[in-house]
Design a protein around this motif. Structure first.
Motif, short mmCIF file in Angstrom:
data_model
loop_
_atom_site.label_atom_id
_atom_site.label_comp_id
_atom_site.label_asym_id
_atom_site.label_seq_id
_atom_site.Cartn_x
_atom_site.Cartn_y
_atom_site.Cartn_z
N LEU A 1 1.99 6.81 -6.62
CA LEU A 1 0.95 7.76 -7.02
C LEU A 1 1.41 9.19 -6.76
O LEU A 1 1.26 10.05 -7.61
N ALA A 2 2.00 9.40 -5.56
CA ALA A 2 2.46 10.75 -5.22
C ALA A 2 3.54 11.20 -6.19
O ALA A 2 3.55 12.33 -6.65
N ARG B 1 2.49 1.79 -3.36
CA ARG B 1 1.50 2.29 -4.30
C ARG B 1 1.23 3.79 -4.06
O ARG B 1 1.22 4.58 -5.00
N ALA B 2 1.08 4.14 -2.78
CA ALA B 2 0.82 5.54 -2.46
C ALA B 2 1.99 6.41 -2.90
O ALA B 2 1.82 7.50 -3.44
N GLN B 3 3.20 5.88 -2.67
CA GLN B 3 4.40 6.62 -3.04
C GLN B 3 4.49 6.81 -4.55
O GLN B 3 4.80 7.89 -5.04
N ALA C 1 0.84 -1.20 0.00
CA ALA C 1 0.00 0.00 0.00
C ALA C 1 0.87 1.25 0.00
O ALA C 1 0.61 2.22 -0.73
N LEU C 2 1.95 1.22 0.81
CA LEU C 2 2.86 2.36 0.87
C LEU C 2 3.53 2.60 -0.47
O LEU C 2 3.62 3.73 -0.95
#
Lengths: 108, 416
Positions: B187-188, B183-185, B180-181
């Motif tokens: 995306l950011a 993926r979030a990274q 999840a991290l």
């Protein structure tokens, strides 16, 4: 459409606009900045003001606000490449590069 | 922007390493127990045999842990160890007439057989317990001791299992968090990248637009004036007939690229209005239907009367761009499905195709201007950049779900 005031800091744009409106039969005055436009505004008493938005010093939106206060009947057109601006009531927003026929229609 | 499914964290050497460490401790414990048992039995009651069997057990277990594990694999080595321990330790128990110190080997051997959690651990423990029970019943082991030590063995095994399950769950949770991290990274990062490309694009568009504004007007006027001339010289006639019209179409191309860049950078001048999105999407679908090629189909499910405050033409263009891309991708035919529906506070537009799909590498760049997978001359690579800009300008969100061979699915959520 008798007296048209054109404001743009790009001489090329100003010349093209002047040619367009002169050929359309208008009496045209041009100004390379909003401040220069304000200087001739009262003496000229335009029916139409077409202005660029981003210029050094005063912006087009600010200029048209003053025009609207002094000459409420004047048709005001903002030519711009930007969307994030609150153009104010009764101001026509038109994208650059403009389509000559559309611009003329907006000023009629 | 998909995180590969292989982002898990296996510990391949862990069971073997653990078995070796346990073996050292176990051997220490076994040696002490064997020594105590032999001392207690005395020379006349088989102390030397027990000592011999103890040495045999140590050597056997050493061979299993070092030699066998490397050759026949962890699981089968543990099977061999369980069988070997059952025979040797069973013999020790029998010879010592089921001395209570010998009973100690039962929970000891079973806990070794159940650790670490490997396939067959439970089965090995069960087989060992049944083996020891049968041996005890056949050779005069006490029933009370059997019940007590079998219970202790089972209890030990269950405690170990519980610990291992817990550790496994923690590992799985860590994996999920990490995925999840990541993926979030990603995306950011891609948002940051798009934002900085957007600023660059806005600057370029603005600088191109200003001169193009009068270049366009001047060329248009020149052509108009030439056409108005009654008799052009043979030198000028080609300008009127070919050269200037061609110049105009070149200018139109430049202007359209600048306009797309501006849409990508969310800077197109336009005034927001109340938009009937259902109407706009339906119109876009109608236009797209005229572009269908053989064996291509376009299915649409559009909920009526979905309205929002925005830019009608641009939202129509978004839909057309997405459908156009899908049709271009489905060279071997297929179906594009367009769905517009209310989802809570938002309006959701989905454009899905069953074309060849995209690799994660391609997906990472699709919204960047001038990124294209089409052959040269079939698109400058601004379609999805415009889509991204328009959606962001509407405070919306766009997601893509795709994999090679599995089609592509674009989901746009717009606040109503």
């Amino acid at each position: 459409m008798s007296r048209v005031l054109l404001v743009d800091d790009e001489p090329g744009v100003l010349n093209a606009l002047a040619r367009l409106f002169t050929r359309g039969g208008a009496e045209v005055r041009t100004a390379p900045s909003a401040e220069a436009a304000l200087a001739i505004l009262d003496g000229f008493a335009p029916d139409v003001v077409v202005s660029d938005h981003r210029m050094a010093g005063m912006t087009g939106v600010e200029l048209l606000r003053v025009v609207g206060a002094r000459f409420p009947a004047a048709r005001r057109v903002l030519l711009s490449g930007y969307v994030d601006i609150d153009v104010g009531d009764d101001v026509v927003l038109m994208a650059k590069p403009y389509v000559a026929a559309e611009l003329l229609a907006a000023c009629r | 922007m998909t995180v590969p499914a292989s982002a898990t964290f296996p510990l391949p050497d862990q069971p073997v390493r653990q078995a070796r460490q346990l073996f050292i401790v176990a051997n220490l414990f076994a040696t002490v127990t064997f020594a105590a048992l032999a001392t207690d039995l005395g020379a006349d009651r088989g102390a030397w045999t027990v000592t011999g069997l103890g040495a045999l057990d140590a050597i056997g277990n050493l061979l299993v842990t070092t030699w066998a594990m490397a050759r026949i694999g962890y699981r089968r080595a543990e099977d061999v160890r369980a069988g070997f321990n059952l025979v040797v330790l069973g013999a020790v128990a029998w010879i010592s007439h089921w001395h209570f110190l010998a009973w100690l080997f039962v929970p000891f051997a079973t806990s070794l057989a159940g650790v670490p959690k490997a396939p067959g651990g439970g089965l090995r423990v069960a087989a060992l317990l049944v083996g020891f029970a049968a041996l005890a019943l056949a050779t005069g082991g006490g029933h009370t001791e059997l019940a007590a030590f079998a219970g202790l063995s089972l209890f030990g095994y269950l405690v170990i299992r519980a610990h291992l399950d817990f550790a496994e769950r923690m590992l799985a949770e860590r994996d999920e968090t990490l995925v999840a991290l990541t993926r979030a990274q990603e995306l950011a990062l891609s948002r940051d990248r798009l934002a900085s490309i957007g600023r660059l694009a806005a600057g370029i568009a603005h600088e191109i637009n200003n001169p193009m504004c009068f270049v366009t007007a001047n060329v248009d006027d020149l052509l108009t004036d030439l056409r108005a001339e009654p008799a052009l010289s043979p030198r000028l006639a080609p300008y009127r007939d070919d050269i200037l019209p061609e110049t105009q179409s070149g200018i139109a191309r430049v202007n359209s690229i600048a306009a797309d860049l501006r849409r990508f950078a969310r800077g197109e001048p336009a005034v927001l209005a109340d938009v009937d999105l259902s109407d706009e999407i339906a119109a876009a679908v109608r236009i797209a239907r005229t572009q269908l090629r053989p064996r291509q189909a376009l299915a649409a499910s559009i909920a009526p009367d979905l309205r929002l405050h925005g830019l009608a033409r641009q939202l129509g263009q978004v839909t057309l761009n997405l459908i156009g891309n899908a049709l271009d991708a489905m060279v071997d035919g297929g179906t594009v499905t367009v769905t517009l529906a209310r989802q809570g506070d938002a309006i959701e537009l989905v454009v899905a195709d069953d074309g060849p799909g995209m690799s994660p590498e391609v997906q990472a760049h699709i919204f960047e201007p001038f990124f294209t997978t089409k052959p040269p001359g079939q698109g400058v690579g601004l379609g999805l950049a415009v889509v991204h800009g328009v959606v962001t300008a509407h405070r919306g969100q766009i997601d893509v779900d795709s994999a090679p061979g599995r089609g592509a699915r674009f989901t746009i959520r717009l606040p109503a």
